[in-house]
Design a protein around this motif. Sequence first.
Motif, mmCIF file in Angstrom:
data_model
loop_
_atom_site.group_PDB
_atom_site.id
_atom_site.type_symbol
_atom_site.label_atom_id
_atom_site.label_comp_id
_atom_site.label_asym_id
_atom_site.label_seq_id
_atom_site.Cartn_x
_atom_site.Cartn_y
_atom_site.Cartn_z
ATOM 1 N N VAL A 89 43.055 18.566 40.511
ATOM 2 C CA VAL A 89 44.015 18.994 39.490
ATOM 3 C C VAL A 89 43.231 19.568 38.315
ATOM 4 O O VAL A 89 42.083 19.192 38.080
ATOM 5 C CB VAL A 89 44.898 17.824 38.989
ATOM 6 C CG1 VAL A 89 45.769 17.307 40.100
ATOM 7 C CG2 VAL A 89 44.048 16.727 38.398
ATOM 8 N N ARG A 90 43.887 20.493 37.603
ATOM 9 C CA ARG A 90 43.208 21.130 36.478
ATOM 10 C C ARG A 90 43.169 20.160 35.298
ATOM 11 O O ARG A 90 44.201 19.854 34.704
ATOM 12 C CB ARG A 90 43.933 22.409 36.083
ATOM 13 C CG ARG A 90 43.014 23.461 35.502
ATOM 14 C CD ARG A 90 43.760 24.721 35.119
ATOM 15 N NE ARG A 90 44.176 25.553 36.230
ATOM 16 C CZ ARG A 90 43.383 26.376 36.895
ATOM 17 N NH1 ARG A 90 42.119 26.457 36.574
ATOM 18 N NH2 ARG A 90 43.841 27.101 37.886
ATOM 19 N N ALA A 91 41.997 19.663 34.987
ATOM 20 C CA ALA A 91 41.868 18.653 33.935
ATOM 21 C C ALA A 91 41.587 19.276 32.587
ATOM 22 O O ALA A 91 41.944 18.756 31.543
ATOM 23 C CB ALA A 91 40.757 17.681 34.288
ATOM 24 N N TRP A 92 40.920 20.418 32.607
ATOM 25 C CA TRP A 92 40.595 21.107 31.359
ATOM 26 C C TRP A 92 40.422 22.573 31.684
ATOM 27 O O TRP A 92 40.024 22.934 32.796
ATOM 28 C CB TRP A 92 39.302 20.542 30.764
ATOM 29 C CG TRP A 92 38.821 21.296 29.567
ATOM 30 C CD1 TRP A 92 39.195 21.089 28.276
ATOM 31 C CD2 TRP A 92 37.882 22.363 29.548
ATOM 32 N NE1 TRP A 92 38.559 21.980 27.455
ATOM 33 C CE2 TRP A 92 37.739 22.773 28.210
ATOM 34 C CE3 TRP A 92 37.159 23.042 30.526
ATOM 35 C CZ2 TRP A 92 36.906 23.819 27.818
ATOM 36 C CZ3 TRP A 92 36.321 24.074 30.155
ATOM 37 C CH2 TRP A 92 36.199 24.454 28.809
ATOM 38 N N ARG A 117 39.534 17.782 38.378
ATOM 39 C CA ARG A 117 39.241 16.389 38.717
ATOM 40 C C ARG A 117 40.086 15.971 39.901
ATOM 41 O O ARG A 117 41.106 16.596 40.203
ATOM 42 C CB ARG A 117 39.574 15.478 37.529
ATOM 43 C CG ARG A 117 38.646 15.634 36.339
ATOM 44 C CD ARG A 117 39.149 14.759 35.198
ATOM 45 N NE ARG A 117 38.394 14.975 33.973
ATOM 46 C CZ ARG A 117 37.340 14.238 33.609
ATOM 47 N NH1 ARG A 117 36.908 13.257 34.387
ATOM 48 N NH2 ARG A 117 36.716 14.497 32.481
ATOM 49 N N ASP A 118 39.662 14.898 40.545
ATOM 50 C CA ASP A 118 40.481 14.317 41.604
ATOM 51 C C ASP A 118 41.694 13.665 40.953
ATOM 52 O O ASP A 118 41.552 12.849 40.038
ATOM 53 C CB ASP A 118 39.668 13.285 42.384
ATOM 54 C CG ASP A 118 40.486 12.657 43.509
ATOM 55 O OD1 ASP A 118 41.607 13.151 43.773
ATOM 56 O OD2 ASP A 118 40.013 11.683 44.103
ATOM 57 N N GLY A 119 42.881 14.045 41.431
ATOM 58 C CA GLY A 119 44.107 13.534 40.834
ATOM 59 C C GLY A 119 44.238 12.021 40.948
ATOM 60 O O GLY A 119 44.934 11.392 40.147
ATOM 61 N N GLY A 133 40.268 10.602 39.133
ATOM 62 C CA GLY A 133 39.846 11.206 37.873
ATOM 63 C C GLY A 133 38.422 11.720 37.912
ATOM 64 O O GLY A 133 37.905 12.218 36.909
#
Lengths: 240, 240
Positions: free
Chosen positions: A174-177, A209-211, A214
């Motif tokens: 997932v797009r973390a930043w 990051r891994d959803g 994290g």
Amino acid sequence: MAKKSRYAEIADVLAAEIADQPAGARVSSEHEIAARFAVSRAAARAAVQELEGRLLVRRVRGAGTFVNRRIDYVLSQRKAPSMHQTVREAGGTPRTVVCDVRRVALRGELAARLEQPEGSEAHLLVRQSYIDGLLSGWAQEWIPLDLLPELDAAVHAVESLDSILRQMCGVSPVRAWCRVSYSLPTPEVAVGLESDHTRPVWLIESLSRDGDTGRPVMCSSTWSRPDSTRIIVELDGPWK
Amino acid sequence: MAKKSRYAEIADVLAAEIADQPAGARVSSEHEIAARFAVSRAAARAAVQELEGRLLVRRVRGAGTFVNRRIDYVLSQRKAPSMHQTVREAGGTPRTVVCDVRRVALRGELAARLEQPEGSEAHLLVRQSYIDGLLSGWAQEWIPLDLLPELDAAVHAVESLDSILRQMCGVSPVRAWCRVSYSLPTPEVAVGLESDHTRPVWLIESLSRDGDTGRPVMCSSTWSRPDSTRIIVELDGPWK
DNA sequence: GAGCATTTGTCCGTATGTATT
DNA sequence: CAATACATACGGACAAATGCT
């Protein structure tokens, strides 16, 4: 109503005609336009340059001028950090070409973002991306070594890095930043984009990051041609 | 090394000189450049147009060519949704000019976003924004009527809408949603930006909510000239 | 690979229009 | 009104990249 210059009138006529044509269609040459509208080649050229400025055409020296289409490239936390999926959602056909795969030592901000020790090694994947056959982006992607030791073989078998990470590493990226800006490319980037290094391009820096856990799984810097994509960034707050 | 065209060489020389000069400084006229580098005015003009494409200068017909500077305009959930504060953080001096204040009926998406009934009234504030004296943006801002009945007087006394909402309405606006894209302005917008309606500009759509109650307090559409700001959007996930 | 026609890229010189100062 | 500066336009020329023969 303001009086328009001749080349602007011609540009408007051509723009209307282009609107009905498919992407990649050939546009009349400057000579043909000059003859058709009874103007000099300079005026015809100005009209075509106007269309280029509106991102309606791409020009290739020696080959001609061709109808261009942009797709909406939507970046959002709600969407998967996958170029292939994002392009398909917008109705385009994505393709990627591997330019280089090698191991590099992580330094500074990059190491910090991936939460790896300074100087530790990672995969560096360099790729060009195409949308509907037209060059669109050039990207550097860093992936921790231990996540997937044999990246080289994988990226040649499956084009989507998101799919590789999901299927071979069991993670849900997932797009973390993410940071998006618009500025002049370095000469190296301009070569990768087959673009003029004096024209601004998109720069999308991203951390996935891994959803579930994290854990950082991928860091990337993607440069994207403004004539290929209309970048849209959606920022969502805690409500909505 | 690729051989450069003459105008590109001249543009590089001028770009280096411009780098040492303050914003607003006058650049040599096309005639002077042509004479100095012993080229035709067409080549000199191409060089100056190149600089314009790099966003290094602004040109005004009849007046001359002037050194331009962009500021970094950072959009992020962590930052206040305030143009004045964002510009000051980047080292610029902001100013806004009210073009219009009136009441309008909210329709469709706008009503939904502000969580108001279809057809209910709201303030519509139309303003131009300047950075260091140069026109930068044109914005439409919608605010629910009941939040602040006397908006007209307030916006003439205090320029920052964020300050008005904080001090007179007791709310703490935070950016709850935002969408940034880059496309051609409508003719109306182009007039407000004193820009060509055939050049792409930034469009920032934004919804602000009260940080405490979550209530929508402001919806805005801001068009921004690319030669005034380098828009940067930062998207943050639940980790960081 | 060589040769050729096509097409865009660059440049020259000149002239006129239009907005600003 | 006059001077200055950018905007548009004409016509011609050669260079450089492409695509085809």
